[in-house]
Design a protein around this motif. Structure first.
Motif, PDB file in Angstrom:
ATOM      1  N   LEU A 444      26.646   8.965  12.411  1.00 44.49           N
ATOM      2  CA  LEU A 444      25.570   9.389  13.158  1.00 44.49           C
ATOM      3  C   LEU A 444      23.891   9.370  12.164  1.00 44.49           C
ATOM      4  O   LEU A 444      22.187   8.656  12.867  1.00 44.49           O
ATOM      5  N   GLU A 445      23.967   9.381  10.964  1.00 40.08           N
ATOM      6  CA  GLU A 445      22.458   9.352  10.726  1.00 40.08           C
ATOM      7  C   GLU A 445      22.206   8.199  10.056  1.00 40.08           C
ATOM      8  O   GLU A 445      22.783   7.558   9.745  1.00 40.08           O
ATOM      9  N   THR A 446      20.969   7.999  10.147  1.00 42.94           N
ATOM     10  CA  THR A 446      20.870   5.856   9.967  1.00 42.94           C
ATOM     11  C   THR A 446      19.219   6.597   9.320  1.00 42.94           C
ATOM     12  O   THR A 446      18.418   7.345   9.457  1.00 42.94           O
ATOM     13  N   PRO A 447      18.910   5.080   8.699  1.00 45.05           N
ATOM     14  CA  PRO A 447      17.661   5.024   8.071  1.00 45.05           C
ATOM     15  C   PRO A 447      16.541   5.220   8.498  1.00 45.05           C
ATOM     16  O   PRO A 447      17.173   4.754  10.256  1.00 45.05           O
ATOM     17  N   PRO A 448      15.348   5.573   8.774  1.00 44.54           N
ATOM     18  CA  PRO A 448      14.412   5.187   9.689  1.00 44.54           C
ATOM     19  C   PRO A 448      14.258   4.336  10.705  1.00 44.54           C
ATOM     20  O   PRO A 448      13.503   4.390  11.446  1.00 44.54           O
ATOM     21  N   GLU A 449      13.913   3.144  10.059  1.00 41.74           N
ATOM     22  CA  GLU A 449      14.434   2.124  11.037  1.00 41.74           C
ATOM     23  C   GLU A 449      15.464   1.711  11.746  1.00 41.74           C
ATOM     24  O   GLU A 449      14.897   0.209  12.704  1.00 41.74           O
ATOM     25  N   PHE A 450      16.107   2.413  12.109  1.00 42.35           N
ATOM     26  CA  PHE A 450      17.274   2.289  12.719  1.00 42.35           C
ATOM     27  C   PHE A 450      17.453   3.299  14.169  1.00 42.35           C
ATOM     28  O   PHE A 450      16.930   4.430  13.741  1.00 42.35           O
ATOM     29  N   CYS A 451      17.951   3.136  15.074  1.00 38.32           N
ATOM     30  CA  CYS A 451      18.383   4.337  16.107  1.00 38.32           C
ATOM     31  C   CYS A 451      19.134   3.848  17.335  1.00 38.32           C
ATOM     32  O   CYS A 451      19.295   3.142  17.462  1.00 38.32           O
ATOM     33  N   TRP A 452      19.996   5.235  17.742  1.00 40.15           N
ATOM     34  CA  TRP A 452      20.469   4.412  18.162  1.00 40.15           C
ATOM     35  C   TRP A 452      20.169   5.057  20.027  1.00 40.15           C
ATOM     36  O   TRP A 452      19.434   6.256  20.071  1.00 40.15           O
ATOM     37  N   MET A 453      21.082   4.301  20.760  1.00 36.46           N
ATOM     38  CA  MET A 453      20.048   4.166  21.899  1.00 36.46           C
ATOM     39  C   MET A 453      21.817   3.734  22.736  1.00 36.46           C
ATOM     40  O   MET A 453      22.159   2.727  22.686  1.00 36.46           O
ATOM     41  N   THR A 454      21.454   4.053  24.172  1.00 34.24           N
ATOM     42  CA  THR A 454      22.246   3.275  25.484  1.00 34.24           C
ATOM     43  C   THR A 454      21.854   2.281  25.972  1.00 34.24           C
ATOM     44  O   THR A 454      20.664   1.340  25.969  1.00 34.24           O
ATOM     45  N   PRO A 455      23.286   1.529  26.779  1.00 34.37           N
ATOM     46  CA  PRO A 455      22.682   0.559  27.421  1.00 34.37           C
ATOM     47  C   PRO A 455      21.412   0.664  27.951  1.00 34.37           C
ATOM     48  O   PRO A 455      20.770   0.094  28.622  1.00 34.37           O
TER      49      PRO A 455
END
Lengths: 483, 483
Positions: A444-455
């Motif tokens: 789940l951890e991402t670099p700062p330029e990435f983000c998980w989001m829902t459709p």
């Protein structure tokens, strides 16, 4: 749960405005065949369109362009009318993701075009009027475009061509109701701050027939999105902006668990890893902490690019070329013309990684800075690259998640097609377009330029301009086609 | 219904997240005096700040600027560090509202600054930490600014000044929760595509005291917004972005019918003349049908403007001047400096006309094109002008609704103050800022560049970037102060 087929019923009034718009579109998505244009007829018609529309695109020297010339002083390639577009120089300095300082040719086209889909209900199901349209850069001549795909030059008649079919439904408010109307960006690596108008309008009136146009349900369009190079880029971006909700018809029971989760994740009440406010904050923070300084200058001033009679190309052989072409076609507003086109040097890769988080489908979104970006970054696919651009680079300069996209596990590929960029400006520009379900084991951890989001979150941002890049919108249309 | 005064109660835990954010702000707006900073103390402290902070701003010749110079080749006025801002040339061609083709000096400052308000609850009521801040362009030396008002040059320390107080609450997420974080545009007539970050963050931790800062409720800030030149522009824009709802406390019973209607019009379920979708369509349509072509070029290339040792001014004497100043001050990050400032030639007028439609307060909003606009137009006040710019023009070139704003009926003036532009870039730049309730007899029909919308609709657009201009945001903060 099977998909529905629309068969002919006695005529009934269209329930315009009575049903929630997003649910009406969800219903159209469930209808995968229709008497209005049956799938059998559609396939035959498409094959016939390909046969009947002969055309040729021939590379020519720049000196063979009619009405186009390199301006003295700047070296910019422009049209004598001052309209259409021009190829100019852009100098860029940014500290985003390792940063850079470069110059490149870029297409400058300040005017806004209309990409418009006309909707009409047949037996209570919204159908979309799709056009079989030839574009010179297409690998396969013809793809399905929105009802109207017109530059402002087109619809103000600068090029002296034929009037645009069905344009009146988009410009005359007595003819159709506006469902979607939003400016969205185009390719930031090739266009300077370019944007187009994405429109969906609905009519209850008479719509004349035309041999190059057919009415399709969203379900039928989704079926075509599973094929390579059928639904063109302009159609994909408009489709991505259509509000969508689950239609509530037993989605939890779908034996396809990926599809069931994806449908459920479109619900407005669904949980998400990050709040909407956090996503806006994340994006504002990235834009604020980084710089993207763009300076327009003559094409003659770009460094590392060389022009000869036949192309403008980078000395490394990477990125893209600007070429000149002569086009002969039957099915086009004007019978023959010459124009510059931008040709990427290889096929690109574009992929969204998705994973369930708390049972809800999330996309891994990348905030990406491109040379012609309007505001530092836009939301892009997890991976978007031309593989050859990164040969020989140190590991820290290689795009994140590249390996997941270049060597995807076939069992995790939910979507895998080749789709084209817009054939009016780009020559044989294709991307392998993938949705890769990386599963619950993925970090789940991402670099700062990435983000998980829902459709659902992505869909909400698409109501507004310049959040979501053209590549992300194109791929999001592919994701929605799985729901 | 009377306003509330906050008196000291036993300490109670702050209900962060427990109450709806917008309703919490509405409650803060109802508290018009507070033990944390009493109004009596506040007035004394403000007077003391004005007495204690001596400074002088002296016009000097451009040759007296230290670190700034006109670059050979372009004539652009830039800082030797390459940071801060520069004065460059801009050529503009547009067909919007009669159109035009002109060139002018423009401030280019690509970096994004933070305008940040720190919030903390005292006895369950949100208070905002306001700063008494000196800016060289202020007519009255000191105005109340947000907690943090920092250019990126400031907070990355390029100018070698002191660290910014309280900046850590805006950059360190463990110190405060983000409530608002959105990029918004600055003055399009004077800045090229400039924007700043409008932030509101809330802490439950300890906040050190500082003699130049005081905690105020929204109600106290609203009281100060009724005075001339107390709440500075940077504070007004951040305040405009705060989500607001009626607090449901008998607003229908308010004997002030204008205020009662205004409060009710903030309700999310309130009727509006136009749907939200229509407003987005109207704006997209205007942006698409019109052109705004901006071309950056050297300051030496602007036509009609002349530079001597002391100013860059238009040959007509209209618009604005660029001047050079030397600033001496005690209360500033660095003790003395020189800088260019932009000085409008006269006081401006900025007015929203409002009228009840179906019992709901609506604002008459103008889609306005400015030279440095990011995307053709933004939503502006009904009237925004410098009166002298239109002397001698034919009637069709005079801004619409000008007479209503230049000669307002005193009985219809709901808000009438003089407010300043940002004193860090603009010298003695003031606007008479008005809300004029034109009443139910006023025509609903508008020219195509105007649209009636509710305060709730305006507030929803303010969650996103670049819909609402700085002048409209500033005046909207004034309107909210009446609710």
């Amino acid at each position: 749960m099977s998909n529905a087929t629309l068969t002919r019923h006695p005529a009934q009034p269209a329930a315009v405005g009575g049903l929630d718009l997003a649910r009406r579109f969800a219903r159209s998505a469930r209808v995968t065949d229709s008497w209005v244009t049956s799938n059998d007829h559609l396939d035959t018609w498409l094959a016939e369109q390909h046969r009947a529309n002969r055309f040729s695109v021939t590379p020519i020297p720049f000196s063979g362009l009619r009405g186009w010339r390199f301006r003295p002083g700047t070296g910019n390639l422009t049209h004598d009318s001052g309209r259409f577009f021009s190829i100019e120089g852009l100098h860029v300095r940014t500290d985003f993701e390792g940063g850079g300082d470069w110059s490149q040719p870029i297409i400058n086209q300040p005017e806004i075009g209309i990409l418009g889909l006309l909707v009409k209900e047949f037996d209570g199901v919204p159908h979309f009027l799709m056009q079989a349209k030839m574009e010179p850069g297409n690998v396969n001549t013809i793809q399905l475009s929105p009802t109207v795909q017109a530059t402002r030059s087109n619809y103000t008649g600068v090029h002296g061509g034929r009037p645009i079919d069905y344009l009146e439904f988009f410009t005359d408010r007595s003819r159709a109701a506006v469902l979607v109307d939003v400016l969205q960006s185009e390719q930031g690596s090739w266009f300077l701050r370019k944007r187009n108008r994405n429109m969906v309008v609905e009519t209850t009136g008479e719509v004349p027939e035309h041999p190059d146009f057919r009415w399709l349900t969203l379900g039928q369009i989704h079926r075509l999105l599973q094929r390579d190079n059928v639904i063109n880029m302009d159609a994909r971006t408009v489709l991505s902006c259509i509000p969508r909700l689950p239609d509530g018809d037993g989605t939890g029971d779908d034996p396809d668990r990926y599809r069931a989760a994806l449908r459920a994740s479109l619900s407005p009440s669904v949980w998400a890893l990050h709040t909407d406010a956090h996503i806006l904050h994340w994006l504002t923070d990235l834009k604020s902490r980084h710089e993207m300084v763009q300076r327009q200058d003559g094409l003659d001033t770009v460094k590392g690019w060389h022009r000869d009679d036949h192309q403008i190309a980078h000395e490394s052989g990477r990125y893209f070329r600007v070429i000149a072409t002569e086009v002969h076609a039957d099915n086009r507003e004007v019978p023959a013309w010459t124009q510059p086109l931008v040709q990427p040097v290889e096929r690109g890769v574009s992929a969204f990684l998705t994973r369930p988080i708390g049972g809800v489908t999330h996309l891994l979104v990348h905030a990406r800075a491109e040379a012609g970006s309007r505001d530092v970054v836009e939301l892009a696919p997890t991976v978007q690259l031309q593989p050859g651009n990164y040969a020989g680079l140190p590991p820290e300069r290689v795009p994140r998640y590249r390996e997941e996209a270049l060597r995807p596990d076939p069992a995790r590929l939910r979507y895998d097609t080749v789709q084209s960029e817009e054939g009016g400006r780009f020559y044989h520009a294709e991307n392998r377009s993938m949705i890769i379900d990386v599963g619950e084991g993925f970090p789940l951890e991402t670099p700062p330029e990435f983000c998980w989001m829902t459709p659902r979150q992505m869909s909400a941002l698409l109501r507004h301009s310049y959040y979501v890049s053209i590549q992300a919108r194109s791929l999001f249309a592919g994701l929605l086609s799985l729901a």
